[in-house]
Enzyme design. Structure first.
Site, PDB file in Angstrom:
ATOM      1  N   LYS A 181     -18.982  -6.304  -5.060  1.00  0.00           N
ATOM      2  CA  LYS A 181     -17.938  -7.322  -5.280  1.00  0.00           C
ATOM      3  C   LYS A 181     -18.187  -8.619  -4.519  1.00  0.00           C
ATOM      4  CE  LYS A 181     -14.326  -3.844  -5.878  1.00  0.00           C
ATOM      5  NZ  LYS A 181     -12.982  -3.411  -5.514  1.00  0.00           N
ATOM      6  N   ASP A 208      -7.953  -6.781  -8.218  1.00  0.00           N
ATOM      7  CA  ASP A 208      -7.492  -5.782  -7.236  1.00  0.00           C
ATOM      8  C   ASP A 208      -6.099  -6.112  -6.687  1.00  0.00           C
ATOM      9  OD1 ASP A 208      -9.601  -4.004  -7.369  1.00  0.00           O
ATOM     10  OD2 ASP A 208     -10.710  -4.912  -5.704  1.00  0.00           O
TER      11      ASP A 208
HETATM   12  P1  NDP Z   1     -15.471  -2.148   2.676  1.00  0.00           P
HETATM   13  O1  NDP Z   1     -16.681  -1.349   2.996  1.00  0.00           O
HETATM   14  O2  NDP Z   1     -15.628  -3.580   2.268  1.00  0.00           O
HETATM   15  O3  NDP Z   1     -14.465  -2.139   3.948  1.00  0.00           O
HETATM   16  C1  NDP Z   1     -14.218  -0.963   4.651  1.00  0.00           C
HETATM   17  C2  NDP Z   1     -13.095  -1.159   5.652  1.00  0.00           C
HETATM   18  O4  NDP Z   1     -12.780   0.125   6.208  1.00  0.00           O
HETATM   19  C3  NDP Z   1     -13.446  -2.051   6.833  1.00  0.00           C
HETATM   20  O5  NDP Z   1     -12.298  -2.738   7.260  1.00  0.00           O
HETATM   21  C4  NDP Z   1     -13.884  -1.032   7.894  1.00  0.00           C
HETATM   22  O6  NDP Z   1     -13.690  -1.468   9.209  1.00  0.00           O
HETATM   23  C5  NDP Z   1     -12.922   0.100   7.627  1.00  0.00           C
HETATM   24  N1  NDP Z   1     -13.390   1.410   8.064  1.00  0.00           N
HETATM   25  C6  NDP Z   1     -14.417   2.105   7.537  1.00  0.00           C
HETATM   26  N2  NDP Z   1     -14.523   3.309   8.172  1.00  0.00           N
HETATM   27  C7  NDP Z   1     -13.540   3.338   9.096  1.00  0.00           C
HETATM   28  C8  NDP Z   1     -13.141   4.303  10.063  1.00  0.00           C
HETATM   29  N3  NDP Z   1     -13.779   5.467  10.195  1.00  0.00           N
HETATM   30  N4  NDP Z   1     -12.083   4.025  10.847  1.00  0.00           N
HETATM   31  C9  NDP Z   1     -11.415   2.849  10.706  1.00  0.00           C
HETATM   32  N5  NDP Z   1     -11.759   1.887   9.818  1.00  0.00           N
HETATM   33  C10 NDP Z   1     -12.810   2.140   9.026  1.00  0.00           C
HETATM   34  O7  NDP Z   1     -14.725  -1.309   1.554  1.00  0.00           O
HETATM   35  P2  NDP Z   1     -13.653  -1.830   0.482  1.00  0.00           P
HETATM   36  O8  NDP Z   1     -12.808  -2.836   1.160  1.00  0.00           O
HETATM   37  O9  NDP Z   1     -14.327  -2.220  -0.782  1.00  0.00           O
HETATM   38  O10 NDP Z   1     -12.823  -0.492   0.174  1.00  0.00           O
HETATM   39  C11 NDP Z   1     -11.936   0.056   1.133  1.00  0.00           C
HETATM   40  C12 NDP Z   1     -11.201   1.235   0.530  1.00  0.00           C
HETATM   41  O11 NDP Z   1     -10.337   0.815  -0.512  1.00  0.00           O
HETATM   42  C13 NDP Z   1     -12.138   2.287  -0.069  1.00  0.00           C
HETATM   43  O12 NDP Z   1     -11.642   3.556   0.260  1.00  0.00           O
HETATM   44  C14 NDP Z   1     -12.005   2.056  -1.559  1.00  0.00           C
HETATM   45  O13 NDP Z   1     -12.236   3.243  -2.297  1.00  0.00           O
HETATM   46  C15 NDP Z   1     -10.541   1.616  -1.668  1.00  0.00           C
HETATM   47  N6  NDP Z   1     -10.279   0.804  -2.869  1.00  0.00           N
HETATM   48  C16 NDP Z   1      -9.407   1.289  -3.811  1.00  0.00           C
HETATM   49  C17 NDP Z   1      -9.108   0.557  -4.945  1.00  0.00           C
HETATM   50  C18 NDP Z   1      -8.157   1.111  -5.956  1.00  0.00           C
HETATM   51  O14 NDP Z   1      -8.079   0.546  -7.059  1.00  0.00           O
HETATM   52  N7  NDP Z   1      -7.414   2.146  -5.640  1.00  0.00           N
HETATM   53  C19 NDP Z   1      -9.732  -0.775  -5.188  1.00  0.00           C
HETATM   54  C20 NDP Z   1     -10.600  -1.201  -4.119  1.00  0.00           C
HETATM   55  C21 NDP Z   1     -10.874  -0.431  -3.011  1.00  0.00           C
HETATM   56  P3  NDP Z   1     -14.847  -2.214  10.077  1.00  0.00           P
HETATM   57  O15 NDP Z   1     -14.679  -3.670   9.800  1.00  0.00           O
HETATM   58  O16 NDP Z   1     -14.509  -1.820  11.440  1.00  0.00           O
HETATM   59  O17 NDP Z   1     -16.169  -1.669   9.599  1.00  0.00           O
END
Ligand code: NDP
Length: 303
Positions: A87, A123
């Site tokens: 994205k 989204d």
């Molecule tokens: P990104 O990889 O861009 O971002 C991930 C985020 O999660 C970051 O803020 C990261 O923090 C945080 N994170 C990851 N692991 C952990 C952890 N163990 N503990 C705390 N924070 C954590 O992913 P996306 O933003 O694209 O997606 C995020 C979620 O949203 C996914 O689960 C995805 O499936 C879901 N989603 C659902 C949609 C729907 O239509 N239902 C649409 C889009 C997304 P840090 O900055 O510290 O790394």
């Protein structure tokens, strides 16, 4: 289900009908083809023009994204959905970006135009529609605690501000990523208080009755930690988790234990998909969403 298609399939693509695609890495477990093809089948029953529309999934490594987008355009795919991790990469690779998606810096829906791809982001629409449908709440006027600062959180934060939430509190594990998101939001906040904090250091002045939205990926795997200690917050009004598989994350489990209304992200997936189909077809998202929802639930129960 068949194996996902690849760049090699695209090189020799010669299907005559209207084709749509989702690109991801990985893409194997995507529910989107089931959702979109169910909606297209239903439309074709009353509008024969949709009989040759089909939605395909492609496994595309990020390194191959530019070539894939070039080929999809040359082969005249009507539209493309992008999921993890494409994205943000695609944002700088499209010919134009819809005005509403510009502050997000990420696109999940591409529309074929003569000049090249036009990028949109559905989204935020999906989130707002899902929060309304599942929890009976609106982003407008709400005090919101958003967990995460990745691609999904960006879309959510911009939607909250564009819909004029009352305040936006953003918690993220990595301070640097949080700071970047706060800097992006500052020019569009227009008087709305936007504050960041570390999930382990909950501010004393957080309001009660917030809508908590999880946009982190913490909860996708069984061993993942809670993205925030829900019990340490002033009592929230509701909790929405964007994760839909598993449908019961540790955060939602914590909400259930506290007796706080909660919902998982499948309805968001449905509404962002229905909005994408509206962009490609002109058919209102509210018309196709019920068929997509039934197909998504069926696909999840066999996944
Ligand atoms: P990104 O990889 O861009 O971002 C991930 C985020 O999660 C970051 O803020 C990261 O923090 C945080 N994170 C990851 N692991 C952990 C952890 N163990 N503990 C705390 N924070 C954590 O992913 P996306 O933003 O694209 O997606 C995020 C979620 O949203 C996914 O689960 C995805 O499936 C879901 N989603 C659902 C949609 C729907 O239509 N239902 C649409 C889009 C997304 P840090 O900055 O510290 O790394």
């Amino acid at each position: 289900m068949n194996d996902p298609l690849t760049l090699t399939d695209l090189e020799s693509w010669s299907r005559p009908g209207v084709s749509l695609a989702v690109l991801g890495h990985p893409i194997k477990h995507s529910v989107s083809p089931a959702m979109h093809n169910a909606a297209l089948d239903a439309l074709a029953r009353t509008e024969p023009a949709f009989a040759d529309w089909r939605y395909f999934r492609f496994e595309v490594h990020p390194d191959d994204l530019p070539r894939a987008l070039e080929l999809l355009h040359a082969k005249r795919f009507r539209g493309v959905n992008l999921t993890v991790p494409h994205k943000i990469i695609a944002f700088d690779r499209v010919a134009a970006v819809d005005q509403a998606a510009q502050p997000i810096g990420a696109v999940n829906t591409l529309l074929w135009t003569e000049r090249g791809w036009c990028g949109h982001n559905t989204d935020g629409y999906g989130l707002a529609a899902a929060v309304h449908e599942t929890l009976g709440r609106d982003l407008a006027g709400a005090h919101i605690i958003l967990l995460g600062a990745g691609g999904a959180a960006r879309g959510a934060a911009v939607e909250c501000l564009q819909r004029r939430c009352a305040s936006l509190w953003i918690a993220n594990r990595t301070a640097e990523n949080l700071a970047k998101l706060l800097a992006t939001l500052a020019p569009i906040a227009e008087g709305i208080a936007v504050r960041g904090f570390a999930p382990a250091e909950i501010p004393a002045d957080l309001p009660a009755g917030t809508l908590v939205i999880n946009a982190t990926s913490a909860g996708l795997k069984p061993a993942d930690p809670l993205p925030i200690n829900l019990a340490a917050l002033p009592r929230p009004a509701a909790v929405f988790d964007m994760i839909y598989n598993p449908p019961m994350t540790p955060l939602l489990h914590a909400a259930a234990q506290l007796g706080v209304p909660h919902a998982h992200g499948l309805t968001m997936l449905v509404h962002q998909g229905a909005k994408a189909l509206e962009i490609w077809s002109g058919i209102s998202a509210t018309r196709t969403a019920p068929t997509m929802a039934a197909a998504a639930r069926a696909a999840m129960s066999v996944a």
